[in-house]
Design a protein around this motif. Structure first.
Motif, PDB file in Angstrom:
ATOM      1  N   LEU A   1      27.840  17.936 -54.241  1.00 29.65           N
ATOM      2  CA  LEU A   1      26.660  18.511 -54.880  1.00 29.65           C
ATOM      3  C   LEU A   1      25.487  17.538 -54.883  1.00 29.65           C
ATOM      4  N   SER A   2      25.771  16.238 -54.972  1.00 28.86           N
ATOM      5  CA  SER A   2      24.677  15.255 -54.899  1.00 28.86           C
ATOM      6  C   SER A   2      24.074  15.215 -53.497  1.00 28.86           C
ATOM      7  N   TRP A   3      24.857  15.609 -52.487  1.00 29.77           N
ATOM      8  CA  TRP A   3      24.334  15.756 -51.118  1.00 29.77           C
ATOM      9  C   TRP A   3      23.591  17.084 -50.977  1.00 29.77           C
ATOM     10  N   LEU A   4      24.116  18.134 -51.614  1.00 34.43           N
ATOM     11  CA  LEU A   4      23.565  19.475 -51.421  1.00 34.43           C
ATOM     12  C   LEU A   4      22.154  19.614 -51.999  1.00 34.43           C
ATOM     13  N   ILE A   5      21.882  19.024 -53.134  1.00 29.60           N
ATOM     14  CA  ILE A   5      20.562  19.169 -53.763  1.00 29.60           C
ATOM     15  C   ILE A   5      19.439  18.702 -52.835  1.00 29.60           C
ATOM     16  N   PRO A   6      19.453  17.462 -52.339  1.00 31.70           N
ATOM     17  CA  PRO A   6      18.375  17.060 -51.410  1.00 31.70           C
ATOM     18  C   PRO A   6      18.402  17.829 -50.096  1.00 31.70           C
ATOM     19  N   PHE A   7      19.601  18.282 -49.671  1.00 32.95           N
ATOM     20  CA  PHE A   7      19.697  19.069 -48.444  1.00 32.95           C
ATOM     21  C   PHE A   7      18.969  20.403 -48.610  1.00 32.95           C
ATOM     22  N   LEU A   8      19.127  21.048 -49.760  1.00 34.16           N
ATOM     23  CA  LEU A   8      18.423  22.301 -50.040  1.00 34.16           C
ATOM     24  C   LEU A   8      16.916  22.094 -49.976  1.00 34.16           C
ATOM     25  N   LYS A   9      16.476  20.976 -50.523  1.00 34.22           N
ATOM     26  CA  LYS A   9      15.036  20.679 -50.530  1.00 34.22           C
ATOM     27  C   LYS A   9      14.539  20.363 -49.130  1.00 34.22           C
ATOM     28  N   GLU A  10      15.277  19.533 -48.415  1.00 32.11           N
ATOM     29  CA  GLU A  10      14.883  19.119 -47.057  1.00 32.11           C
ATOM     30  C   GLU A  10      14.805  20.312 -46.112  1.00 32.11           C
ATOM     31  N   GLN A  11      15.760  21.232 -46.238  1.00 30.07           N
ATOM     32  CA  GLN A  11      15.819  22.395 -45.351  1.00 30.07           C
ATOM     33  C   GLN A  11      14.940  23.553 -45.824  1.00 30.07           C
ATOM     34  N   GLU A  12      14.286  23.377 -46.962  1.00 30.38           N
ATOM     35  CA  GLU A  12      13.405  24.407 -47.537  1.00 30.38           C
ATOM     36  C   GLU A  12      14.147  25.740 -47.721  1.00 30.38           C
ATOM     37  N   ILE A  13      15.320  25.640 -48.326  1.00 30.80           N
ATOM     38  CA  ILE A  13      16.134  26.829 -48.589  1.00 30.80           C
ATOM     39  C   ILE A  13      15.496  27.656 -49.696  1.00 30.80           C
ATOM     40  N   VAL A  14      15.406  28.967 -49.450  1.00 31.22           N
ATOM     41  CA  VAL A  14      14.803  29.885 -50.420  1.00 31.22           C
ATOM     42  C   VAL A  14      15.887  30.574 -51.261  1.00 31.22           C
TER      43      VAL A  14
END
Length: 407
Positions: free
Chosen positions: A28-41
């Motif tokens: 989850l600590s990886w997923l949070i910045p990944f969501l932001k980096e990939q601009e997930i809606v």
């Protein structure tokens, strides 16, 4: 617009008593910045959020902290969560109204009272209040909820009826979604076993039709441009259809640890139903490694073991022995702690199995009638079948029981 599909987190899971909380926190600590980096809606979690229907306080804490972090630290507009067979529908649904404040849409379970299909529909709108996507949030569906009773029907009848009922349910949902989509893409979810899955791809069978194989992709209406599935822990596409499994994001078993873990991103161009689907590998915190051999070779493996993950692996050890060896698990743990000191690999279990010679293997291939064998011989053969070490104490215990039975 980008959607991230994940499933089968199993928060609160353990492997042979070893907690996986740190593994989940790492993911989850990886997923949070990944969501932001990939601009997930839109983030979709397709069931089995928790490992137990009554999750631990720690598992729930991880869950709620994650949802808060998504709201505060990413551009995700909507989190869609559906219940899986491991989840309690009522427990997931209970805070649903409160979690709407964090833009979380939850459907824990299905109910056909009044057949309110709107409950499953989540339109995603842009700044101009125009619908850009509709998500049809379908949780795990037990055949009983579809009105299927299995008492007086054979497997083929159950399979056909279940397939017919669930296909009708998805058709009705597609009709309802199309009425509010106004040409925008429609995405659905599901938590089930579809064609292409193997027996050990999921923790358990969840339908009475399990012995008949998975459900075909034809149950999904063609108006769904993507179906985000959960339950199977391996990432794959179902029969070249629009249905995909993302698999579990952390390895929960020995087999799962042998293959990469993924999340999937579905991308739509503005004003188009055309999509691209990409798998992204999830970094693994630690692996589960199976070690099987005689004691000398196992000692050598443990002394030379290495890893590239942030945390040392979990070891599942099976030792071939000529006779039961007391204290062997402690002996191997001490060997590892002396070698590695800090960050030593964890031993999940040490199982001792008989070392079989070629003569023993040949002997085991012989067939016998039960009438030819004594009760003790049957007991010994059963122990051998299940790799159970038979020492004098176990044999004496069996003989005592046998004598009591004959009194």
């Amino acid at each position: 617009m980008k959607i991230l599909h994940t499933s089968d987190w199993h928060l609160g899971a353990t492997f042979e008593g070893i907690g996986r909380e740190e593994d989940h926190k790492y993911f989850l600590s990886w997923l949070i910045p990944f969501l932001k980096e990939q601009e997930i809606v839109v983030l979709i979690i397709s069931g089995d959020l928790f490992d137990q229907s009554q999750p631990s306080a720690e598992a729930q804490k991880i869950y709620y902290q994650f949802l808060l972090s998504v709201s505060q630290n990413t551009k995700v507009q909507k989190v869609i969560i559906v219940g899986g067979n491991h989840d309690s529908p009522t427990r997931l649904d209970a805070p649903a109204e409160l979690l709407k404040l964090l833009d979380v849409f939850i459907v824990g379970g299905i109910s056909f009272e009044g057949k309110n299909l709107d409950r499953y529909l989540c339109p995603i709108k842009n700044a101009e209040n125009v619908v850009e996507l509709v998500v049809v949030a379908v949780p795990f569906i037990h055949e009983y909820k579809l009105g299927i009773r299995t008492s007086f029907q054979n497997e083929n009848e159950i399979y056909s009826l279940f397939k017919e009922k669930i296909q009708k349910f998805y058709f009705d949902l597609a009709e309802a979604a199309e009425n509010i989509a106004h040409g925008a893409p429609i995405v659905a979810t599901g938590h089930m076993a579809c064609c292409g899955s193997e027996l050990d791809d999921a923790p358990q069978e969840i339908h009475m039709i399990g012995t008949m194989g998975g459900l075909p992709s034809t149950i999904f209406d063609s108006r769904f441009s993507y179906i985000a599935l959960g339950h199977i822990h391996r990432a794959y596409r179902v029969e070249q259809s629009n249905a995909y499994y993302s698999g579990s994001p952390i390895p929960l078993s020995i087999k799962e640890s042998n293959f990469p873990r993924y999340v999937q991103i579905i991308s739509y161009e503005k004003g188009s139903k055309a999509k691209t689907v990409q798998k992204f590998e999830v970094p693994v915190f630690r692996k589960i490694i199976e070690v099987k051999s005689n004691l000398e070779e196992i000692n050598n493996v443990l002394l030379n073991i290495s890893w590239q993950t942030p945390m040392s692996p979990i070891l599942a050890i099976t030792v071939q022995v000529n006779g039961y060896r007391s204290g062997l698990d402690l002996e191997l743990k001490n060997l590892l702690s002396n070698k590695f000191q800090e960050n030593s690999p964890l031993i999940a279990y040490v199982r001792q199995v008989p070392a079989k010679s070629e003569n023993v293997i040949a002997k085991n291939n012989e067939t016998f009638s039960l009438k030819e064998l004594t009760a003790e011989q049957v007991f010994l053969k059963m122990c051998d079948t299940y790799n159970e070490i038979v020492d004098e104490n176990l044999l004496q215990a069996f003989r005592s029981l046998l004598n009591e039975e004959n009194i």
